[in-house]
Design a protein around this motif. Sequence first.
Motif, short mmCIF file in Angstrom:
data_model
loop_
_atom_site.label_atom_id
_atom_site.label_comp_id
_atom_site.label_asym_id
_atom_site.label_seq_id
_atom_site.Cartn_x
_atom_site.Cartn_y
_atom_site.Cartn_z
N ARG A 51 40.68 37.59 47.59
CA ARG A 51 40.46 38.70 46.52
C ARG A 51 40.49 40.04 47.04
N PHE A 109 54.69 33.03 39.65
CA PHE A 109 53.67 33.74 39.15
C PHE A 109 53.10 33.22 38.00
N ALA A 133 47.75 28.29 41.06
CA ALA A 133 48.15 29.64 40.45
C ALA A 133 48.99 30.69 41.41
N HIS A 134 49.90 31.18 40.94
CA HIS A 134 50.42 32.28 41.78
C HIS A 134 51.31 31.84 42.84
N ARG A 149 50.26 33.21 49.06
CA ARG A 149 48.97 33.70 49.43
C ARG A 149 48.17 32.97 49.92
N HIS A 205 50.46 41.50 43.70
CA HIS A 205 49.42 41.31 42.94
C HIS A 205 48.33 42.57 43.63
N TYR A 248 45.31 44.99 44.43
CA TYR A 248 44.25 45.53 43.80
C TYR A 248 44.02 46.99 44.10
N ASP A 272 44.58 42.04 30.23
CA ASP A 272 45.92 41.35 31.03
C ASP A 272 47.11 41.46 30.14
N VAL A 288 52.53 44.15 35.64
CA VAL A 288 51.24 43.43 35.11
C VAL A 288 50.02 44.40 35.23
N TRP A 348 45.89 44.30 35.01
CA TRP A 348 44.69 43.26 34.94
C TRP A 348 43.55 43.82 35.20
N MET A 369 33.91 34.54 38.35
CA MET A 369 34.39 34.49 39.51
C MET A 369 33.57 34.37 40.74
N GLU A 427 50.66 45.33 38.95
CA GLU A 427 51.53 44.34 39.82
C GLU A 427 53.26 44.21 39.57
#
Length: 281
Positions: free
Chosen positions: A60, A70, A84-85, A89, A158, A160, A201, A231, A233, A243, A258
């Motif tokens: 993360r 995606f 997911a995704h 990754r 993606h 951050y 989102d 994107v 988010w 989470m 993203e």
Amino acid sequence: MNTIRLGSIQDVPVIHVRHPKATADISLFGGQVLRFQPANSHQRLWLGEKAIFNHSTAIRGGIPLCWPWFGNHKPGPDPLSQTAHGFARQSLWNLDHSESNEQEARLRLVLRANEHTLSLWPHHFELQLDITIGESLTLRLTSKNTGAKPWSFTGAFHSYFATDDIRQSELRGLGRLYLDSVDNGTPCNGNGTLAFAKALDHVYTAPETNCVLSLPQGTTQIAATGHDSLVAWSPWREGAAAMADLTDDDYLRMFCVEPAVFQQPVCLQPGEEHVLKMTIS
Ligand SMILES: O=P(O)(O)OC[C@H]1O[C@@H](O)[C@H](O)[C@@H](O)[C@@H]1O
């Protein structure tokens, strides 16, 4: 100092780049840039203190690579996915090449189809991630079809981004039209500026080439090509609480922007390639 050194975070191999123009850390698990900080400037990327480094969980923070799909839908005849995704990754990448000069350091990471990827997605591919670290950070993700049949993919950087306070952060350059994923993908029209005050989102479907993040600690800029969407988010307080790898107030210090291949899967014939590129400065 100008060094490229292989180290680790909890057994996950991580490359530490220390260059007069910038410092960066890159995990081989995920092919994931974790941190990038230009000299005498703010840290551009956010990496969670609770990020899990265990060779199987997606890390993360930094710039996870979503590929070859995606979200939870693979393009193609068998769309439902548990992963997911995509799997990039959560795969171990190889370091193919590294070099540096006075201006920048360069790394090339590679992921090829293997038994595990073929069990999730039956296609032959080579993914090449070229990372340039200097006054800015450039990622160039080349997707190549090395098989005998065409296939399609979606994906994203993606990213951050670090902010000292999300409530005092503003984004420009996303475009106006977006799909609201919190509201079943409802098409919406924004005013061209995005500020955060709740879980969000959005898939911006007509993004500008450059996006500017105005943050309390300074400005971060993103330029991308090869994508069709951006994107945005933020899990906000309630999402973060659900989470395991986020602290209760992590949502205040990060959000994602993203560059994504989202609306129209890219179809590659045998031998063809596609480049998704992003520069962060
Ligand atoms: O927890 P993950 O799998 O990394 O995904 C985080 C988020 O990633 C974003 O890209 C998606 O738009 C969100 O819908 C999703 O919740």
